[in-house]
Design a protein around this motif. Structure first.
Motif, PDB file in Angstrom:
ATOM      1  N   ASP A   1       1.174  -1.117  -0.135  1.00  0.00           N
ATOM      2  CA  ASP A   1      -0.130  -0.171   0.167  1.00  0.00           C
ATOM      3  C   ASP A   1       0.578   1.620  -0.452  1.00  0.00           C
ATOM      4  OD1 ASP A   1      -2.489  -1.176  -0.106  1.00  0.00           O
ATOM      5  OD2 ASP A   1      -2.867  -1.775   2.170  1.00  0.00           O
ATOM      6  N   ARG A   2       1.764   1.269   0.585  1.00  0.00           N
ATOM      7  CA  ARG A   2       2.944   2.102   0.714  1.00  0.00           C
ATOM      8  C   ARG A   2       3.651   2.562  -0.600  1.00  0.00           C
ATOM      9  NH1 ARG A   2       7.311   2.665   4.794  1.00  0.00           N
ATOM     10  NH2 ARG A   2       6.847   5.422   4.092  1.00  0.00           N
ATOM     11  N   VAL A   3       3.668   1.776  -1.700  1.00  0.00           N
ATOM     12  CA  VAL A   3       4.546   1.434  -2.775  1.00  0.00           C
ATOM     13  C   VAL A   3       3.314   2.047  -3.687  1.00  0.00           C
ATOM     14  CG1 VAL A   3       5.816   0.058  -4.927  1.00  0.00           C
ATOM     15  CG2 VAL A   3       6.340  -0.349  -2.033  1.00  0.00           C
ATOM     16  N   THR A   4       2.225   1.330  -3.540  1.00  0.00           N
ATOM     17  CA  THR A   4       1.165   2.300  -4.576  1.00  0.00           C
ATOM     18  C   THR A   4       0.654   3.427  -4.088  1.00  0.00           C
ATOM     19  OG1 THR A   4      -0.286   1.140  -3.859  1.00  0.00           O
ATOM     20  CG2 THR A   4       0.308  -0.490  -5.336  1.00  0.00           C
ATOM     21  N   GLY A   5       0.535   3.817  -3.285  1.00  0.00           N
ATOM     22  CA  GLY A   5       0.047   5.272  -2.942  1.00  0.00           C
ATOM     23  C   GLY A   5       1.054   6.105  -3.450  1.00  0.00           C
ATOM     24  N   GLN A   6       2.352   5.456  -3.583  1.00  0.00           N
ATOM     25  CA  GLN A   6       3.254   6.610  -4.515  1.00  0.00           C
ATOM     26  C   GLN A   6       3.064   6.723  -5.286  1.00  0.00           C
ATOM     27  OE1 GLN A   6       5.040   8.601  -3.091  1.00  0.00           O
ATOM     28  NE2 GLN A   6       4.127   7.639  -0.905  1.00  0.00           N
ATOM     29  N   LEU A   7       2.722   5.605  -6.556  1.00  0.00           N
ATOM     30  CA  LEU A   7       2.367   6.248  -8.055  1.00  0.00           C
ATOM     31  C   LEU A   7       1.165   6.305  -8.536  1.00  0.00           C
ATOM     32  CD1 LEU A   7       3.833   2.064  -8.230  1.00  0.00           C
ATOM     33  CD2 LEU A   7       5.102   4.146  -8.570  1.00  0.00           C
ATOM     34  N   LYS A   8       0.486   7.050  -7.521  1.00  0.00           N
ATOM     35  CA  LYS A   8      -0.488   7.564  -7.861  1.00  0.00           C
ATOM     36  C   LYS A   8      -1.243   8.515  -9.222  1.00  0.00           C
ATOM     37  CE  LYS A   8      -0.234  11.665  -4.410  1.00  0.00           C
ATOM     38  NZ  LYS A   8       0.986  11.325  -4.022  1.00  0.00           N
ATOM     39  N   ASP A   9      -0.081   9.417  -9.786  1.00  0.00           N
ATOM     40  CA  ASP A   9       0.087   9.734 -10.985  1.00  0.00           C
ATOM     41  C   ASP A   9       0.561   8.368 -12.167  1.00  0.00           C
ATOM     42  OD1 ASP A   9      -0.012  11.418  -9.683  1.00  0.00           O
ATOM     43  OD2 ASP A   9       1.819  12.418  -9.408  1.00  0.00           O
ATOM     44  N   ALA A  10       0.766   7.688 -11.731  1.00  0.00           N
ATOM     45  CA  ALA A  10       0.945   5.855 -12.629  1.00  0.00           C
ATOM     46  C   ALA A  10      -0.228   6.032 -14.560  1.00  0.00           C
ATOM     47  CB  ALA A  10       1.293   5.027 -12.837  1.00  0.00           C
ATOM     48  N   THR A  11       0.249   6.761 -15.035  1.00  0.00           N
ATOM     49  CA  THR A  11      -1.224   6.035 -16.382  1.00  0.00           C
ATOM     50  C   THR A  11      -1.081   4.871 -16.452  1.00  0.00           C
ATOM     51  OG1 THR A  11       0.327   5.785 -17.695  1.00  0.00           O
ATOM     52  CG2 THR A  11       0.512   7.857 -18.043  1.00  0.00           C
ATOM     53  N   ALA A  12      -1.103   4.292 -16.487  1.00  0.00           N
ATOM     54  CA  ALA A  12      -1.732   2.918 -15.961  1.00  0.00           C
ATOM     55  C   ALA A  12      -0.830   2.264 -14.837  1.00  0.00           C
ATOM     56  CB  ALA A  12      -1.942   1.987 -17.347  1.00  0.00           C
ATOM     57  N   ARG A  13      -1.765   1.372 -14.221  1.00  0.00           N
ATOM     58  CA  ARG A  13      -0.794   0.581 -12.732  1.00  0.00           C
ATOM     59  C   ARG A  13      -1.572  -1.106 -12.476  1.00  0.00           C
ATOM     60  NH1 ARG A  13      -1.337   2.880  -7.657  1.00  0.00           N
ATOM     61  NH2 ARG A  13      -3.280   1.952  -7.188  1.00  0.00           N
ATOM     62  N   GLU A  14      -0.636  -1.543 -12.773  1.00  0.00           N
ATOM     63  CA  GLU A  14      -1.101  -3.299 -12.203  1.00  0.00           C
ATOM     64  C   GLU A  14      -0.146  -3.598 -11.398  1.00  0.00           C
ATOM     65  OE1 GLU A  14      -3.133  -6.726 -13.377  1.00  0.00           O
ATOM     66  OE2 GLU A  14      -3.212  -4.729 -13.918  1.00  0.00           O
ATOM     67  N   VAL A  15      -0.981  -4.479 -10.328  1.00  0.00           N
ATOM     68  CA  VAL A  15      -0.335  -5.239 -10.016  1.00  0.00           C
ATOM     69  C   VAL A  15      -0.434  -7.017  -9.976  1.00  0.00           C
ATOM     70  CG1 VAL A  15      -0.156  -5.661  -7.130  1.00  0.00           C
ATOM     71  CG2 VAL A  15      -0.899  -3.595  -7.513  1.00  0.00           C
ATOM     72  N   ILE A  16       0.917  -7.730  -9.804  1.00  0.00           N
ATOM     73  CA  ILE A  16       0.460  -9.254  -9.151  1.00  0.00           C
ATOM     74  C   ILE A  16       1.296  -9.207  -7.795  1.00  0.00           C
ATOM     75  CG2 ILE A  16       1.435 -11.140 -10.341  1.00  0.00           C
ATOM     76  CD1 ILE A  16       2.291  -9.604 -13.214  1.00  0.00           C
ATOM     77  N   GLU A  17       0.549 -10.326  -7.988  1.00  0.00           N
ATOM     78  CA  GLU A  17       1.233 -11.268  -5.980  1.00  0.00           C
ATOM     79  C   GLU A  17       1.144 -12.290  -6.588  1.00  0.00           C
ATOM     80  OE1 GLU A  17      -0.739 -11.716  -2.051  1.00  0.00           O
ATOM     81  OE2 GLU A  17      -1.599  -9.741  -2.727  1.00  0.00           O
ATOM     82  N   LEU A  18       3.399 -12.834  -6.279  1.00  0.00           N
ATOM     83  CA  LEU A  18       3.518 -14.275  -6.691  1.00  0.00           C
ATOM     84  C   LEU A  18       2.993 -15.028  -5.338  1.00  0.00           C
ATOM     85  CD1 LEU A  18       6.697 -12.279  -8.031  1.00  0.00           C
ATOM     86  CD2 LEU A  18       4.826 -13.822  -9.568  1.00  0.00           C
ATOM     87  N   THR A  19       2.877 -16.487  -5.511  1.00  0.00           N
ATOM     88  CA  THR A  19       3.287 -17.120  -4.918  1.00  0.00           C
ATOM     89  C   THR A  19       4.204 -16.990  -4.152  1.00  0.00           C
ATOM     90  OG1 THR A  19       3.506 -18.587  -5.934  1.00  0.00           O
ATOM     91  CG2 THR A  19       1.294 -18.125  -6.002  1.00  0.00           C
ATOM     92  N   GLY A  20       4.245 -17.972  -2.641  1.00  0.00           N
ATOM     93  CA  GLY A  20       5.635 -18.180  -1.960  1.00  0.00           C
ATOM     94  C   GLY A  20       6.351 -18.482  -2.348  1.00  0.00           C
ATOM     95  N   GLY A  21       7.975 -18.994  -2.205  1.00  0.00           N
ATOM     96  CA  GLY A  21       9.019 -19.700  -2.528  1.00  0.00           C
ATOM     97  C   GLY A  21      10.076 -19.036  -3.006  1.00  0.00           C
ATOM     98  N   GLU A  22      10.452 -19.239  -3.802  1.00  0.00           N
ATOM     99  CA  GLU A  22      11.939 -19.002  -5.205  1.00  0.00           C
ATOM    100  C   GLU A  22      10.596 -19.247  -6.278  1.00  0.00           C
ATOM    101  OE1 GLU A  22      14.526 -18.443  -4.866  1.00  0.00           O
ATOM    102  OE2 GLU A  22      15.055 -19.174  -2.811  1.00  0.00           O
ATOM    103  N   PRO A  23      10.989 -18.615  -7.150  1.00  0.00           N
ATOM    104  CA  PRO A  23      10.270 -18.339  -8.929  1.00  0.00           C
ATOM    105  C   PRO A  23      11.148 -19.893  -9.345  1.00  0.00           C
ATOM    106  CG  PRO A  23      12.310 -16.773  -9.305  1.00  0.00           C
ATOM    107  CD  PRO A  23      12.250 -17.498  -7.394  1.00  0.00           C
ATOM    108  N   ARG A  24       9.665 -20.764 -10.008  1.00  0.00           N
ATOM    109  CA  ARG A  24       9.017 -21.383 -10.592  1.00  0.00           C
ATOM    110  C   ARG A  24       9.645 -20.982 -12.065  1.00  0.00           C
ATOM    111  NH1 ARG A  24       9.919 -26.197  -8.691  1.00  0.00           N
ATOM    112  NH2 ARG A  24       9.634 -26.269  -5.336  1.00  0.00           N
ATOM    113  N   ALA A  25      10.309 -21.893 -13.011  1.00  0.00           N
ATOM    114  CA  ALA A  25      10.361 -21.571 -14.198  1.00  0.00           C
ATOM    115  C   ALA A  25       8.404 -22.203 -15.260  1.00  0.00           C
ATOM    116  CB  ALA A  25      10.714 -22.728 -14.828  1.00  0.00           C
ATOM    117  N   THR A  26       7.644 -22.582 -14.508  1.00  0.00           N
ATOM    118  CA  THR A  26       6.035 -23.444 -15.218  1.00  0.00           C
ATOM    119  C   THR A  26       5.618 -21.668 -14.968  1.00  0.00           C
ATOM    120  OG1 THR A  26       6.617 -25.242 -15.496  1.00  0.00           O
ATOM    121  CG2 THR A  26       4.446 -24.465 -15.729  1.00  0.00           C
TER     122      THR A  26
END
Length: 167
Positions: A34-59
């Motif tokens: 919320d603190r980060v997205t609050g600072q991006l209020k002037d962005a022309t477009a904003r998308e948030v992707i929430e990742l699942t836990g753990g190391e990133p996996r290839a698939t």
């Protein structure tokens, strides 16, 4: 590198742009997202992707390729621990190189980036060092972790705000 209490506010200085925010559930739960997205209020477009836990996996990283390309961000803002920052590096490489295949079995060469987007890293944990590293770890479907190394993976901006690590 911006370092210091409340320096997350520097995000408000970005030119209006298309911003993809990559995060994990802990950043949402702690209020860092919320603190980060609050600072991006002037962005022309904003998308948030929430990742699942753990190391990133290839698939899963490969499966996100289309959504990231369709959104076409100017900035990728990674908010989280080392796994989130590493995932951002892989998604960034796929955006820049649509034919890049990440298997998590054999490291591939990642060439120059920044033709389509740039990367901002906001670590919410201490110790991984991914925000200052040329390496990223990707796990294959079998769980084996493979380090990928590229000098191009250093973020354009790093924001080290200690208040983002408090939870």
């Amino acid at each position: 590198v911006c370092a210091g209490k409340d320096c997350v506010e520097r995000l408000g200085c970005l030119d209006p742009a298309r911003v993809l925010v990559l995060t994990g559930h802990s950043a949402r739960n702690s209020g860092a997202l919320d603190r980060v997205t609050g600072q991006l209020k002037d962005a022309t477009a904003r998308e948030v992707i929430e990742l699942t836990g753990g190391e990133p996996r290839a698939t899963p990283i490969g499966a996100m390729r289309g959504a990231v390309a369709e959104f076409a961000p100017d900035w990728i803002v990674a908010v989280g621990g080392g796994a989130v920052l590493d995932a951002a590096k892989f998604l960034w490489a796929q955006l820049e190189y649509p034919d890049l295949v990440l298997t998590g079995k054999v490291p591939v060469v990642v060439g120059p980036l920044r033709r389509k987007a740039r990367l901002i890293a906001l670590p919410t944990t201490a110790g991984s060092g991914s925000e200052a590293s040329q390496a990223a770890v990707l796990a294959g479907d079998d769980g084996a972790k493979i380090p990928y190394v590229s000098p191009h993976w250093l973020p354009d901006i790093v924001i080290l705000d200690p208040t983002l690590t408090v939870s």
